[in-house]
Design a protein around this motif. Structure first.
Motif, PDB file in Angstrom:
ATOM      1  N   SER A 150       0.834  -1.198   0.000  1.00  0.00           N
ATOM      2  CA  SER A 150       0.000   0.000   0.000  1.00  0.00           C
ATOM      3  C   SER A 150       0.870   1.250   0.000  1.00  0.00           C
ATOM      4  O   SER A 150       0.624   2.207  -0.746  1.00  0.00           O
ATOM      5  CB  SER A 150      -0.922   0.002   1.224  1.00  0.00           C
ATOM      6  OG  SER A 150      -1.700   1.177   1.275  1.00  0.00           O
ATOM      7  N   HIS A 151       1.906   1.256   0.846  1.00  0.00           N
ATOM      8  CA  HIS A 151       2.826   2.392   0.887  1.00  0.00           C
ATOM      9  C   HIS A 151       3.457   2.625  -0.486  1.00  0.00           C
ATOM     10  O   HIS A 151       3.511   3.759  -0.979  1.00  0.00           O
ATOM     11  CB  HIS A 151       3.916   2.149   1.927  1.00  0.00           C
ATOM     12  CG  HIS A 151       5.055   3.125   1.843  1.00  0.00           C
ATOM     13  ND1 HIS A 151       5.084   4.304   2.564  1.00  0.00           N
ATOM     14  CD2 HIS A 151       6.190   3.115   1.086  1.00  0.00           C
ATOM     15  CE1 HIS A 151       6.185   4.971   2.262  1.00  0.00           C
ATOM     16  NE2 HIS A 151       6.872   4.272   1.368  1.00  0.00           N
ATOM     17  N   LEU A 152       3.933   1.551  -1.105  1.00  0.00           N
ATOM     18  CA  LEU A 152       4.607   1.688  -2.396  1.00  0.00           C
ATOM     19  C   LEU A 152       3.646   2.209  -3.460  1.00  0.00           C
ATOM     20  O   LEU A 152       4.018   3.071  -4.269  1.00  0.00           O
ATOM     21  CB  LEU A 152       5.197   0.347  -2.822  1.00  0.00           C
ATOM     22  CG  LEU A 152       6.014   0.368  -4.103  1.00  0.00           C
ATOM     23  CD1 LEU A 152       7.264   1.236  -3.946  1.00  0.00           C
ATOM     24  CD2 LEU A 152       6.405  -1.055  -4.513  1.00  0.00           C
ATOM     25  N   ALA A 153       2.426   1.681  -3.462  1.00  0.00           N
ATOM     26  CA  ALA A 153       1.436   2.154  -4.434  1.00  0.00           C
ATOM     27  C   ALA A 153       1.176   3.647  -4.260  1.00  0.00           C
ATOM     28  O   ALA A 153       1.088   4.400  -5.232  1.00  0.00           O
ATOM     29  CB  ALA A 153       0.136   1.361  -4.295  1.00  0.00           C
ATOM     30  N   ARG A 154       1.071   4.095  -3.010  1.00  0.00           N
ATOM     31  CA  ARG A 154       0.836   5.518  -2.755  1.00  0.00           C
ATOM     32  C   ARG A 154       2.010   6.358  -3.237  1.00  0.00           C
ATOM     33  O   ARG A 154       1.831   7.409  -3.851  1.00  0.00           O
ATOM     34  CB  ARG A 154       0.624   5.728  -1.243  1.00  0.00           C
ATOM     35  CG  ARG A 154       0.525   7.182  -0.809  1.00  0.00           C
ATOM     36  CD  ARG A 154      -0.752   7.831  -1.281  1.00  0.00           C
ATOM     37  NE  ARG A 154      -0.770   9.253  -0.967  1.00  0.00           N
ATOM     38  CZ  ARG A 154      -0.258  10.212  -1.729  1.00  0.00           C
ATOM     39  NH1 ARG A 154       0.328   9.892  -2.876  1.00  0.00           N
ATOM     40  NH2 ARG A 154      -0.339  11.477  -1.377  1.00  0.00           N
ATOM     41  N   GLU A 155       3.225   5.894  -2.978  1.00  0.00           N
ATOM     42  CA  GLU A 155       4.413   6.642  -3.376  1.00  0.00           C
ATOM     43  C   GLU A 155       4.569   6.723  -4.884  1.00  0.00           C
ATOM     44  O   GLU A 155       5.178   7.664  -5.400  1.00  0.00           O
ATOM     45  CB  GLU A 155       5.669   6.000  -2.763  1.00  0.00           C
ATOM     46  CG  GLU A 155       5.767   6.145  -1.253  1.00  0.00           C
ATOM     47  CD  GLU A 155       5.925   7.585  -0.812  1.00  0.00           C
ATOM     48  OE1 GLU A 155       6.912   8.219  -1.202  1.00  0.00           O
ATOM     49  OE2 GLU A 155       5.031   8.085  -0.086  1.00  0.00           O
TER      50      GLU A 155
END
Length: 421
Positions: free
Chosen positions: A212-217
């Protein structure tokens, strides 16, 4: 002569060795998967009927107008077409053959191998201080040389799969910190089925939070929300770890805030605070801690994205105050956020003051992520260079950046923006 549409499961069976299908499943790009099915002769009507969606919705997926996000729909797709669960980051499906390891071992949850935990702790401690760029290769070699051979040993228990999942997730974070986001996504995609195979649902949820963090970034707000929801579904399977659900709710709030969904973002952040208040200290061997400092840093970014700058400032100052000296990267990222918020509030004096503290961050910190965020901060300050304090600070900033790039020449190309994928 009329020809029957091919049996979908036979088509899928013939595609299981196709790297394109494996990659599309790992990225949970169901539109690409459906396009491959259709190209092999399965009609869109039959695909839609198999997973109980309308053809209009199917066309939206196939044309990239929307993405599958719900865990239940991923499960329907896997079961309808007999896509092995691990390819989609799902638990083993009921129709799949039983794995080689005995199921009763999973219920016992044997303790993790001590050597694996020691290696994990060493890598984690070094990463916080030196950055992922200098450790990524070492973690990948440890996985290849010390962990992977044990995965094919029929005598190995689920703890080996948990170790492989945790270290693969760590490699993903180090790849992300090195500016290689596509490689990070691949590591996270591999870590999730390993965690599921181990039977450790909190670890699987932890990997989903990282995705989720990577997708947001990388600008994929919908994917970030989807991964956070997947993580919460996995976490609900227990045992309950409040710090983990706090992290997942925070990832959800960040994605929603980035999409300007104010009320849902506020609710998710409130849920995160509630869970963190109930959290006990480290209660899972493989999960990296999500503490008050991490929450404050994320809350600052959420409030910033929602343009609630006074609240963002309070959280950002708390994040800096809570970060210990040994967490060089976290402290640098927290200070970057604090300078950013001061600029947005129009307090240039405060921004420059914190900015000077920021430049004291170890110049050898091997984090492309920090370098990229520093460059973004410079762009934010540039329109204000007419103010003498800002102009003087930017001159010092540029000198510090040149020195940093010389020291990191072995890790960071001349144009670090080109390292992201």
């Amino acid at each position: 002569m009329y020809r029957l549409s091919p049996d979908p499961r036979e088509v899928v069976a013939g595609l299981l060795g196709d790297e394109r299908l494996i990659r599309a499943c790992a990225e949970r790009d169901m539109g690409a998967v459906f396009r491959m099915f259709n190209a092999r002769g399965i009609s869109t009507r039959r695909i839609a009927a198999a997973v109980d969606i309308t053809q209009g919705r199917l066309y939206d997926y196939m044309n990239g107008k929307s993405r599958v996000e719900k865990l239940t729909l991923f499960e329907q797709i896997a079961d309808a077409f007999h896509i092995p669960g691990h390819l989609l980051g799902l638990a083993r499906r009921s129709w799949e053959p039983a794995p080689g390891t005995a199921e009763h071992q999973r219920a016992d949850h044997p303790p993790p191998d001590g050597d694996d935990l020691v290696a994990m702790d060493h890598f984690r401690s070094a990463d916080r201080q030196t950055g992922g760029g200098r450790l990524y290769g070492a973690v990948v070699r440890h996985l290849s040389d010390r962990v992977a051979p044990r995965l094919v040993d029929l005598g190995s228990g689920p703890q080996v799969f948990a170790a492989a999942a945790a270290l693969t997730e760590m490699a993903g974070w180090m790849a992300h910190d090195s500016g290689h986001d596509h490689r990070a996504a691949q590591h996270f995609a591999r870590a999730l089925p390993l965690a599921r195979t181990s039977g450790d649902m909190p670890l699987a949820a932890h990997v989903a939070a990282s995705s989720s963090h990577l997708a947001r970034e990388t600008g994929d707000a919908a994917g970030a929300v989807g991964w956070a929801r997947t993580g919460l579904d996995l976490a609900a399977q227990g045992p309950r770890i409040p710090a983990l659900t706090a992290r997942l709710h925070t990832m959800q709030a960040r994605a929603l805030a980035g999409a300007a969904q104010r009320t849902p973002a506020a609710r998710a952040l409130e849920a995160a605070h509630g869970d963190l208040d109930a959290a006990a200290a480290a209660d899972h061997p493989w999960l990296s801690p999500f503490d008050a400092a991490a929450m404050a840093g994320e809350a600052a970014l959420i409030m910033r994205d929602l343009e609630q700058y006074d609240q963002a400032l309070t959280h950002a100052e708390q994040a800096v105050a809570l970060r210990e000296a040994g967490r060089a990267r976290s402290l640098a990222l927290s200070r970057i956020t604090l300078v950013d918020i001061h600029v947005r509030r129009g307090d240039l004096d405060a921004a420059v003051h914190v900015g000077h503290d920021l430049l004291s961050t170890s110049p050898t910190l091997g984090s492309v992520r920090v370098v990229l965020q520093l460059d973004g901060l410079r762009r934010l300050l540039e329109p204000h260079r007419g103010y003498a304090l800002v102009r003087e600070y930017l001159a010092r900033f540029d000198d510090a950046r040149r020195a940093r790039m010389l020291l990191l020449a072995d890790l960071i190309p001349p144009h670090p923006g080109g390292t992201t994928a």
